[in-house]
Structure formats: C-alpha cells, structure tokens
Design a protein around this motif. Structure first.
Motif, PDB file in Angstrom:
ATOM      1  N   CYS A  61       0.880  -1.267  -0.052  1.00 18.30           N
ATOM      2  CA  CYS A  61       0.229   0.089   0.052  1.00 18.30           C
ATOM      3  C   CYS A  61       0.800   1.400   0.014  1.00 18.30           C
ATOM      4  O   CYS A  61       0.333   2.382  -0.225  1.00 18.30           O
ATOM      5  CB  CYS A  61      -0.798   0.009   1.234  1.00 18.30           C
ATOM      6  N   GLU A  93      -0.672  -4.658   6.411  1.00 15.38           N
ATOM      7  CA  GLU A  93      -1.930  -5.424   6.649  1.00 15.38           C
ATOM      8  C   GLU A  93      -1.984  -6.855   5.901  1.00 15.38           C
ATOM      9  O   GLU A  93      -2.315  -7.716   6.695  1.00 15.38           O
ATOM     10  CB  GLU A  93      -3.152  -4.641   6.220  1.00 15.38           C
ATOM     11  N   PRO A  94      -1.569  -7.002   4.999  1.00 14.10           N
ATOM     12  CA  PRO A  94      -1.817  -8.512   4.384  1.00 14.10           C
ATOM     13  C   PRO A  94      -0.723  -9.229   4.781  1.00 14.10           C
ATOM     14  O   PRO A  94      -0.873 -10.584   4.960  1.00 14.10           O
ATOM     15  CB  PRO A  94      -1.395  -8.300   2.763  1.00 14.10           C
ATOM     16  N   CYS A 129      -1.912   2.640   5.058  1.00 13.62           N
ATOM     17  CA  CYS A 129      -2.291   1.167   5.393  1.00 13.62           C
ATOM     18  C   CYS A 129      -2.780   0.958   6.796  1.00 13.62           C
ATOM     19  O   CYS A 129      -1.974   1.187   7.790  1.00 13.62           O
ATOM     20  CB  CYS A 129      -1.300  -0.048   5.107  1.00 13.62           C
ATOM     21  N   ASP A 130      -4.236   0.574   7.099  1.00 12.07           N
ATOM     22  CA  ASP A 130      -4.845   0.209   8.301  1.00 12.07           C
ATOM     23  C   ASP A 130      -4.302   1.104   9.418  1.00 12.07           C
ATOM     24  O   ASP A 130      -4.513   2.215   9.788  1.00 12.07           O
ATOM     25  CB  ASP A 130      -5.270  -1.100   8.510  1.00 12.07           C
ATOM     26  N   HIS A 201      -3.436   2.307  -0.746  1.00 12.46           N
ATOM     27  CA  HIS A 201      -4.229   1.483   0.305  1.00 12.46           C
ATOM     28  C   HIS A 201      -5.697   0.839  -0.500  1.00 12.46           C
ATOM     29  O   HIS A 201      -5.876   1.301  -1.538  1.00 12.46           O
ATOM     30  CB  HIS A 201      -4.443   1.911   1.558  1.00 12.46           C
ATOM     31  N   CYS A 202      -6.305   0.032   0.352  1.00 12.20           N
ATOM     32  CA  CYS A 202      -7.458  -0.711  -0.084  1.00 12.20           C
ATOM     33  C   CYS A 202      -8.370   0.553  -0.675  1.00 12.20           C
ATOM     34  O   CYS A 202      -8.490   1.304   0.097  1.00 12.20           O
ATOM     35  CB  CYS A 202      -8.129  -1.576   1.023  1.00 12.20           C
ATOM     36  N   ALA A 208      -8.435   1.470   6.173  1.00 14.13           N
ATOM     37  CA  ALA A 208      -7.474   2.538   5.556  1.00 14.13           C
ATOM     38  C   ALA A 208      -8.202   3.666   5.001  1.00 14.13           C
ATOM     39  O   ALA A 208      -8.000   5.049   5.526  1.00 14.13           O
ATOM     40  CB  ALA A 208      -6.790   1.940   4.288  1.00 14.13           C
TER      41      ALA A 208
HETATM   42 FE1  FES Z   1      -3.057  -1.999   3.210  1.00 13.46          FE
HETATM   43 FE2  FES Z   1      -5.555  -2.663   3.059  1.00 13.46          FE
HETATM   44  S1  FES Z   1      -3.981  -4.011   2.989  1.00 13.46           S
HETATM   45  S2  FES Z   1      -4.786  -0.946   3.330  1.00 13.46           S
END
Ligand code: FES
Length: 578
Positions: A61, A93-94, A129-130, A201-202, A208
């Motif tokens: 991200c 996050e992943p 990212c989150d 990001h997502c 996020a």
């Molecule tokens: Fe980074 Fe969703 S994986 S915001």
C-alpha cells in the motif's frame, strides 16, 4: 478562524537546542550534518521537519512512498524548512502476523520517541495502510509537535474480466462463491491477479479509507488529501503542498492538541458514519482522543449514529469504490453535504475552519456521494449493543447485515478459539443450521492476542450450499471494514479476561435485538455465576519480549486498546542534551 498563534523566532525552535547554541555537543550536531552533505545555510534558523515514513518493501500500500517523500521534501525546501526522512515501522496489513493491531501501539511508541529524541520542530506523517494512520497519529499526539498527515491514497479499482473488483469485500464474496462451487479455480486465479493493481491502500471503505478520511475530517490533513488515488499525479502535488504547509505550522506553532479537540473528534465520527466506515475506527479514534486527554466514548458513536445518514455509496455498504468517490468530488463534497451535522467551526491544519475548507466543494455524481435527502441509509449505520453478554459494549454495522437478522434469537454454536473454529466449521455433522448463532472466543485484545480481524466468522459450507450468505456471528474480535454480514464485534470485556462471552455454552439461546441495541444471553444470573466460579483464565501466550509487554498493558476495545501507560498523563520531559 482558528487561533492565530504568535509567530516564533528561530531561537524558539526546538531544534535550536541542537543546532543553534555554541558548545561541544552542537559542534557534533553541525559537523555530523555536514557529513551528510548539508551546509549550515541548509538548516540554520530553519524548522527541522521530520517526514515519518512508513515505507517498506513488504507494504504494497506504500510502494509509492519512496517517491512521495521526495515530493514532501520539495515542499519543505521551497517553504524554507529542513526536511529529514525518519523511517518508522511499516504495518503491512496483508503480511504482518498475527495481526497489525498487535503492533499499532509499537508504531505509536516509535513515532513519539523519534520526534522526542531528535531535533525535530514539526512532522509530516506518511501512512495509510490500516493501523499506520492511528499509530502515527497516536504517537505524534503524545509528543504534540506541529504535525500534519499525508494519506497514502487509495489504489485504483480492481478488474476481473468486465467486473470491477474491490479489496477485501470481493475476496470474501468470491471465496464464498468458490467454496459453494459458483466459480472455478481458474476464475479465482484471475481474480487474484486483478484485485490489486496499483500503489495505494485498499479502495473499498475498509479501515484505511475510513481512517485517512476520519483524519481529514479531524482537520489533520490538507483538504481533499484522503480521497486522491495514490497513482494520480495530484497525489504528488498534495505531497508537496503538505511539505510546504508544515513549515508554516511550525512558525505559528499549530499543534495537534490545537486541532484535535472534542468537537473535531465528533466531526471525525460523523464522517466515519456517513462513509459507512470500518468499525475499527471506533477503537482508533478513542485511542487517539485519549492520547490528547479528549473525552470520547462508545456513547458518542451511538448518539451520532442515530442522526447521521450514510452518504457514500462505497463498498461494502454501497456500490462504488474510492476512485469513483474521488471523481465524484471526494471527501470535501461529502462533508459539505452533511450540513449542520458537522461543527464547521473546528479549526484545521491549514489555518482555516472545516467549514471554510469545504464550503466550495461540489458533488459531481449524486449516486456516488448522496445528499441527506437521498441517503443510502437514513441513519443507524452503526449500532452499539449492550446486555448481559456485552456489559461494556459490542458493535455491529446493521447496514452490512441482512435485515432479517436484525432481530434474531438462536442457539449458540461455540468455538473456543480460531483453530477450533477452522477445524470444525465445515464438519458435515456439526450441529448447526442457519438459525444458529456462531460464537468465537479468545479473539480479543489479550486473548488472541492482538484482536485480529477474525470477526467475519465463516459460514459453514453446508449452509452456504443452501444459498444462505449471512448468519448472526459474535466474537470479541475486530472485523475488516471490507467485510460484511451480521457480525457482532468488539464484545467487551473480552472472553480472555472473564467477560460473559467466556461463559456461553453451545445450545444457549442468544438474542440479538439491533433496534433495541441489546445482546442477551438467555441464561439465568444464577447459572452464569455457577459457570463463572468454574471458569479458568487461559494461560498467556507470551512470556517475554514485546508480546509480554503488550499483554500486561493492553486495554479493552471500548477503551481504545492502547497501552495504559501511553494514555495521557504527566508530560514527558524534553531530552537532556549533554
Ligand atoms: Fe493496506 Fe488494505 S492492505 S490498506
């Protein structure tokens, strides 16, 4: 207008203690800065700006942050500041296990101490990212220097054949389809390759997008910053603007505590609700507020949810993605549409009020960004539930659940922990049907530990095969904002510390009453007391290291899951410079 602070003199800058005095130590600071290739003219009498960058090779991200930090530096230089990039822990996050939430507070600690221990006058915080957003903000709030946030920006829409794919939401959707035999392994492979195709990001309304937008509504970004896709050249321009602005914020000493007031936090909550944002925002905003000694509680979310309409037609609650939201006018347009629901007198980091920042914002597509007269959902997009199963609260997104489940009573099917659930959920002879209530424990801040995003508990294969896609599910876990379903989350106190969730047995009836905001275990008080007397706390998972520190100090979900010793307290002294 926000308070006009007195303009500071260069001798009043924090960095002056490192660079401006004449002693043995400052000789070292200056000579070592020369070693890095800078002349005194580069930094003498200028604000030193930390660019706290959460770039990492393992964070997809933030892949553009190596370039974006150069854009921020360009802005800092052009405004007469001295930029220094300070890398901080990237919470990817992943990839990060068991969950990034275990490490949010570590990033916050690192951010606070980076700013404290170096000659920093102001900070640009680069995250998205989150957990990077709250982690950076929590740490910077505790240090309380002039600080501004640069959101990573969402990635572009995903694609599979003629279909638009959204992060997370479509992963869960097509995974369920694959398990139910509705798509093939080849389809699944193609989806894997098309769902994330640019930096950023997502792009669904996950944590996020929720948190970067909340921080914009809080007043800590420049207007419009949270909605610009990472791959858009306007994101680079925003980076340079952000770098320019922080220099002026240092001269006028605009600190996070000046901007992040209770009024601003309530605006951030309204923003989250109007976006149909992630329930994770509840934990993060409470934690951020407590760092600044601002009172914020679940009751604020409950109160504001009753009057705030869902305006952003973004998945998982809606139809579109963040890229569409940007083209439709972005966050300023949505905030403008909220009218009196926001307190527009709140000041922001650009020196203008929130109202001044959004007054001219226009909506270009009223299906993507709705008006209060034509919302996706009129109100109650978030429900704070209480009852004998959640004395300190639990949360749910009614709009993401099938309506037939808003009032539901069914027998519990209890899983002791995630492994137990993974091992048994698809057993053909598991005693469960679509009326059952799936319960997972040991998924909270201490129990998991780290309160992972396990809250969208899987529906058994044999029920999916009947075409059923939603059931009532209850846990002390969090849930990704990109998830959906009748999932009751953040049950507090959590099972690991003896919350009533620890006492549920398979077959007990559980009543979920969303309109009544109740979550009840239909077992007598006497029986619960008997079970409590027999209950034994599971052993802690970590005996040493950061994990042990985490287990000793983590607070519950309704308190923000911060470490107790990091919440607002007596000021930490400035470092001695000997
Ligand atoms: Fe980074 Fe969703 S994986 S915001």
């Amino acid at each position: 207008m926000p308070p006009e602070n007195k303009r500071r003199e260069p001798e009043e800058l924090r960095s002056h203690r490192w660079y401006g005095v004449k002693d043995l130590r400052s000789f070292g600071h200056r000579s070592r800065t020369a070693q890095m290739g800078f002349d005194a003219a580069d930094y003498r009498g200028k604000p030193v700006i930390a660019i706290v960058n959460t770039w990492s090779d393992i964070n997809p991200c933030h892949t553009h942050f190596k370039q974006r930090v150069e854009d921020v530096k360009r802005g800092v230089w052009s405004a007469g500041g001295f930029p220094l990039e300070l890398p901080a822990m990237s919470l990817s996050e992943p990839f990060q296990k068991p969950t990034t939430m275990l490490y949010r507070n570590l990033l916050a600690m690192e951010t606070e101490e980076l700013l404290r221990s170096y000659p920093i006058d102001g900070a640009v915080l680069m995250g998205g990212c989150d957990k990077t957003t709250p982690g950076l903000l929590m740490g910077a709030s505790s240090m309380d220097l002039p600080s501004i946030f640069l959101p990573a920006g969402p990635m572009l829409r995903g694609h599979w054949g003629g279909t638009t794919l959204g992060s997370g939401s479509d992963t869960w959707k097509y995974w369920a389809d694959l398990r139910a035999g509705a798509i093939t392994e080849d389809d699944w492979q193609e989806i894997e390759n098309g769902i994330a195709r640019s930096p950023g990001h997502c792009m669904t309304m996950g944590t996020a997008s929720t948190m970067t937008s909340a921080v914009e509504a809080l007043g800590v970004t420049l207007p419009g910053a949270a909605s610009i896709p990472a791959a858009d050249s306007r994101h680079a321009v925003m980076g340079a603007h952000t770098g320019r602005r922080i220099v002026e914020m240092v001269w006028t000493d605009v600190k996070l505590s000046d901007v992040c007031t209770r009024t601003a936090f309530r605006n951030a909550i309204v923003c989250v609700l109007a976006l149909g944002g992630s329930t994770n925002a509840i934990i993060h905003l409470i934690a951020m507020a407590r760092r600044l000694n601002v009172e914020l509680a679940l009751a604020d979310f409950e109160e504001l949810a009753r009057v705030t309409p869902l305006l952003a037609n973004i998945r998982p609650s809606g139809k579109y993605l963040m890229e569409d939201f940007f083209y439709a006018g972005g966050l300023p347009a949505m905030l403008n549409n909220l009218g009196d629901l926001l307190d527009t007198s709140a000041c922001t980091v650009n020196g203008f009020t929130l109202g001044e920042n959004i007054a001219r914002a226009k909506t270009f597509n009223e299906d993507v960004i709705r008006t209060v007269n034509d919302p996706i959902v009129a109100n109650n997009t978030l429900a704070v539930l209480r009852g004998n199963l959640a004395p300190d609260g639990a949360v749910m997104k009614p709009a993401a659940a099938e309506e037939r489940l808003h009032r539901h009573t069914g027998p519990a099917v209890v899983f002791e922990n995630y492994d137990d659930m993974a091992a048994r959920i698809d057993e053909p002879d598991l005693d469960i049907d679509e009326n059952s209530v799936i319960v997972l424990r040991s998924a909270g801040p201490q129990g998991a530990p780290g309160m992972p995003e396990w809250g969208q508990l899987p529906i058994p294969k044999k029920i999916l095969e009947k075409g059923i896609r939603d059931m009532v599910r209850i846990s002390d876990a969090r849930m990704s904002g990109t998830s959906y379903g009748a999932c009751v989350l953040h049950v507090a106190p959590e099972s690991h510390v003896g919350g009533p969730l620890a006492l549920v047995r398979s077959g007990d009836l559980i009543e979920l009453d969303v309109p009544g905001r109740r979550l009840e275990l239909k077992v007598t008080d006497e029986e619960l007391e008997k079970r409590r007397a027999d209950w034994q706390q599971p052993p802690p998972k970590y005996g040493r290291g950061y994990g042990a520190l985490y287990l000793q100090h983590i607070t519950q979900a309704n308190e923000g899951c911060d470490f107790d010793f990091l919440e607002a307290g007596p000021p930490v002294p400035e470092p001695e410079i000997h």
